[in-house]
Write an enzyme that holds these catalytic residues in place. Structure first.
Site, PDB file in Angstrom:
ATOM      1  N   LYS A  21      -1.966  -2.042  -4.004  1.00 37.92           N
ATOM      2  CA  LYS A  21      -2.971  -0.449  -3.936  1.00 37.92           C
ATOM      3  C   LYS A  21      -1.941   0.918  -3.957  1.00 37.92           C
ATOM      4  O   LYS A  21      -1.168   1.316  -3.131  1.00 37.92           O
ATOM      5  CB  LYS A  21      -3.750  -0.066  -2.589  1.00 37.92           C
ATOM      6  CG  LYS A  21      -4.996   1.009  -2.449  1.00 37.92           C
ATOM      7  CD  LYS A  21      -5.464   0.839  -0.740  1.00 37.92           C
ATOM      8  CE  LYS A  21      -6.403   1.701  -1.063  1.00 37.92           C
ATOM      9  NZ  LYS A  21      -7.222   2.241   0.445  1.00 37.92           N
ATOM     10  N   LYS A  76       1.187  -1.197   0.081  1.00 45.61           N
ATOM     11  CA  LYS A  76      -0.195  -0.298   0.193  1.00 45.61           C
ATOM     12  C   LYS A  76       0.803   1.238   0.076  1.00 45.61           C
ATOM     13  O   LYS A  76       1.775   1.348   1.236  1.00 45.61           O
ATOM     14  CB  LYS A  76      -0.634   0.015   1.340  1.00 45.61           C
ATOM     15  CG  LYS A  76      -2.056   1.002   0.652  1.00 45.61           C
ATOM     16  CD  LYS A  76      -3.094   0.912   2.725  1.00 45.61           C
ATOM     17  CE  LYS A  76      -3.774   1.790   2.542  1.00 45.61           C
ATOM     18  NZ  LYS A  76      -4.196   1.690   4.224  1.00 45.61           N
TER      19      LYS A  76
END
Length: 330
Positions: free
Chosen positions: A254, A201
């Site tokens: 992400k 992330k």
């Protein structure tokens, strides 16, 4: 051998021919639909920076779940917008918290629908960070404490599983979070509940609309001390290696669109399911361009989804999920 013996266009001569040799496809079974739930009654408020995405109170959520079910989408990702916030994000692990209550109700409406619970503290803390904050007097700065945050994340994950969540999706990026949550779930009798780890992330600029939706903008500083530097690729392997060793069942990247090289890296290295999060700004940019008439929304979205699959993704979290299923059905 080469032209004229080899003619690659032979396999492109008709739609039927192209369908026969297509390498990657997107189906409704690939999709996870994010939903924002909040306190109150009669609330269905469109998020201004995310056209077509809403805040739902529990009473209006049922109609949304019915629509998701009728479309055949099999999983939703829940984000909670709490009524109150405090320094430790206590409403995140409150048994009667908004995510827990929404999970219980969804399971009443459709027991077969998979509920994925986002496990983080940022929406629930008054400072907007993903963990416990301590002011370091000697350094004159506020630090997010890693190990102290893990204990609260474990409490959150266990409370979500107790409410009926099928998958725990920790998004906090604390070191050791998968191990801590796996141990906590197992000790609480939820060894059957998988962890969809936000393994890779990035501290991305593509989260802006989400922070509007989740009311989770940090009140000071940023999240660069725990989310990854967008310039780094090899670091993604270290993060994913750690999560695999700690017991992650699925690995997420992400954002998705600017990080397809990372998706491919994880696909080539691991045999676990790979998840792409098609994040809020990726959604909003397409919506804005479509509203201006500059692009064909359907074509762009479906091409993007196929791109994710081609890069190696198994599952796609996207705000376009309902639209995609309608387009596929047509």
């Amino acid at each position: 051998m080469s032209f004229p013996l080899v003619r690659n266009r032979r396999l492109r001569t008709s739609q039927a021919m192209r369908n026969l040799v297509r390498e990657n496809t997107v189906t409704r079974h690939d999709l996870i639909y994010p939903i924002f739930v909040t306190h109150g009654t009669g609330i269905k408020e469109e998020i201004s920076s995310m056209p077509g995405v809403y805040h739902f109170s529990i009473d209006t959520l049922e109609a949304e779940i019915r629509e998701v079910t009728e479309l055949g989408i099999q999983a939703v990702l829940l984000f909670g917008v709490p009524e109150t916030k405090d320094a430790h994000g206590s409403s995140a692990y409150d048994p009667n918290g908004i995510v827990q209550e929404a999970t219980r109700r969804i399971k009443e409406w459709n027991p077969e629908l998979l509920v994925v619970a986002d496990t983080c503290l940022c929406q629930f803390t008054d400072h907007g960070h993903c963990g416990v904050v301590h002011y370091n007097e000697s350094k004159k700065r506020a630090d997010v404490l890693n190990d102290e945050s893990l204990a609260l994340l474990v409490k959150t994950a266990v409370s979500q599983a107790e409410a009926g969540a099928d998958i725990i999706a920790p998004s906090n990026m604390m070191d050791g979070f998968v191990y801590a949550i796996r141990q906590g779930l197992d000790e609480a009798g939820f060894d059957h509940v998988p962890i969809m780890s936000y393994s890779v992330k990035y501290a991305s600029s593509f989260y802006g609309p989400f922070r509007d939706a989740a009311h989770s903008t940090p009140q000071f500083g940023d999240r660069k001390t725990y989310q990854m530097d967008p310039a780094n690729g090899r670091e993604a392997i270290r993060e994913a290696d750690a999560d695999v060793a700690e017991g992650a069942d699925m690995l997420m990247v992400k954002p998705a669109m600017a990080y397809m090289d990372i998706i491919r890296t994880l696909r080539d290295r691991y045999d676990l399911p790979i998840v792409a999060y098609n994040v809020s700004a990726e959604y909003s940019m397409v919506k804005a361009a479509a509203l201006q008439g500059w692009i064909d929304e359907k074509s762009v979205v479906l091409e993007t989804m196929v791109g994710f699959k081609r890069a190696g993704v198994d599952l796609i979290i996207t705000y376009f999920a309902k639209d995609i299923v309608r387009w596929l059905n047509n």
